[in-house]
Every structure is written in structure tokens, then in C-alpha cells.
Design a protein around this motif. Structure first.
Motif, PDB file in Angstrom:
ATOM      1  N   PRO A   1       1.000  -1.259  -0.092  1.00 43.98           N
ATOM      2  CA  PRO A   1      -0.055  -0.035   0.004  1.00 43.98           C
ATOM      3  C   PRO A   1       0.918   1.271   0.081  1.00 43.98           C
ATOM      4  CG  PRO A   1      -0.122  -1.098   2.262  1.00 43.98           C
ATOM      5  CD  PRO A   1       0.651  -1.920   1.184  1.00 43.98           C
ATOM      6  N   VAL A   2       0.476   2.303  -0.772  1.00 44.28           N
ATOM      7  CA  VAL A   2       0.968   3.814  -0.773  1.00 44.28           C
ATOM      8  C   VAL A   2      -0.055   4.563  -0.620  1.00 44.28           C
ATOM      9  CG1 VAL A   2       2.324   5.381  -2.232  1.00 44.28           C
ATOM     10  CG2 VAL A   2       2.632   2.837  -2.256  1.00 44.28           C
ATOM     11  N   THR A   3       0.021   5.515   0.073  1.00 41.66           N
ATOM     12  CA  THR A   3      -1.017   6.641   0.404  1.00 41.66           C
ATOM     13  C   THR A   3      -0.411   7.787  -0.510  1.00 41.66           C
ATOM     14  OG1 THR A   3      -1.347   5.894   2.659  1.00 41.66           O
ATOM     15  CG2 THR A   3      -2.047   8.140   2.050  1.00 41.66           C
ATOM     16  N   LEU A   4      -1.610   8.333  -1.545  1.00 43.48           N
ATOM     17  CA  LEU A   4      -1.421   9.129  -2.321  1.00 43.48           C
ATOM     18  C   LEU A   4      -1.313  10.774  -1.472  1.00 43.48           C
ATOM     19  CD1 LEU A   4      -3.570   8.047  -5.181  1.00 43.48           C
ATOM     20  CD2 LEU A   4      -1.233   7.805  -4.989  1.00 43.48           C
ATOM     21  N   PRO A   5      -0.574  11.574  -1.762  1.00 44.36           N
ATOM     22  CA  PRO A   5      -0.431  12.826  -1.238  1.00 44.36           C
ATOM     23  C   PRO A   5      -1.437  13.733  -1.687  1.00 44.36           C
ATOM     24  CG  PRO A   5       1.388  12.813  -2.701  1.00 44.36           C
ATOM     25  CD  PRO A   5       0.576  11.517  -2.750  1.00 44.36           C
ATOM     26  N   GLY A   6      -2.121  14.485  -0.825  1.00 42.49           N
ATOM     27  CA  GLY A   6      -3.113  15.451  -1.421  1.00 42.49           C
ATOM     28  C   GLY A   6      -4.737  14.656  -1.004  1.00 42.49           C
ATOM     29  N   THR A   7      -4.687  13.427  -1.246  1.00 44.48           N
ATOM     30  CA  THR A   7      -5.908  12.914  -1.218  1.00 44.48           C
ATOM     31  C   THR A   7      -6.033  11.993  -0.076  1.00 44.48           C
ATOM     32  OG1 THR A   7      -5.123  11.041  -2.718  1.00 44.48           O
ATOM     33  CG2 THR A   7      -6.116  13.027  -4.039  1.00 44.48           C
ATOM     34  N   GLY A   8      -5.301  11.430   0.487  1.00 44.83           N
ATOM     35  CA  GLY A   8      -5.333  10.443   1.487  1.00 44.83           C
ATOM     36  C   GLY A   8      -5.525   9.234   0.973  1.00 44.83           C
ATOM     37  N   ARG A   9      -5.909   8.957  -0.360  1.00 40.22           N
ATOM     38  CA  ARG A   9      -6.389   7.665  -0.792  1.00 40.22           C
ATOM     39  C   ARG A   9      -5.011   6.724  -0.784  1.00 40.22           C
ATOM     40  NH1 ARG A   9     -10.253   9.450  -5.864  1.00 40.22           N
ATOM     41  NH2 ARG A   9     -11.789  10.455  -4.648  1.00 40.22           N
TER      42      ARG A   9
END
Length: 70
Positions: free
Chosen positions: A23-31
Motif C-alpha cells: 500500500p501507498v498513500t497518495l499525497p493530497g487525497t489520502g487515498r
């Protein structure tokens, strides 16, 4: 041939360590997406929900919940 954006390239939006799979969290969206080592999978469009009901939805609800005269 088109230049590819690689995770180790400067300016890549997410810092992904070499060899990482998971898993990787996308910056700005938190997805969160799943990084396979080559591509990210799991990007889903999630429309924003409205805080309340629209005027037409309230009208339909009132119509359906109104007592009927027999």
C-alpha cells in the motif's frame, strides 16, 4: 518513444522505496493504492457526497411519506 515517469525520478509525487510492493498513500487525497513494483492499482473514483438532500429529493420524500386519503 515517450519518456516514462519512474518512481525513483525527481519530482515523482510519491516517495516509493526501491523494491516496495504494497500500500501507498497518495499525497493530497489520502487515498491508498497498491503499488505492484511497477504500477499502482486500486484507483477508484469516489464522488463527493452532498451534505443534505436536494430540494427535489425532499419533495419526492414528502410525496411518498404523505398520508393518503382512501
Amino acid at each position: 518513444m515517450q519518456d516514462l515517469l519512474r518512481p525513483e525520478a525527481p519530482g515523482f509525487p510519491v516517495a516509493i522505496p526501491p523494491g516496495h510492493v504494497g500500500p501507498v498513500t497518495l499525497p493530497g487525497t489520502g487515498r491508498t493504492v497498491w503499488w505492484t513494483g511497477r504500477v499502482a492499482i486500486g484507483l477508484l473514483h469516489e464522488p463527493r457526497r452532498q451534505a443534505g438532500l436536494s430540494e427535489s429529493a425532499r419533495w419526492v420524500q414528502a410525496l411518498l411519506l404523505a398520508p393518503r386519503a382512501c
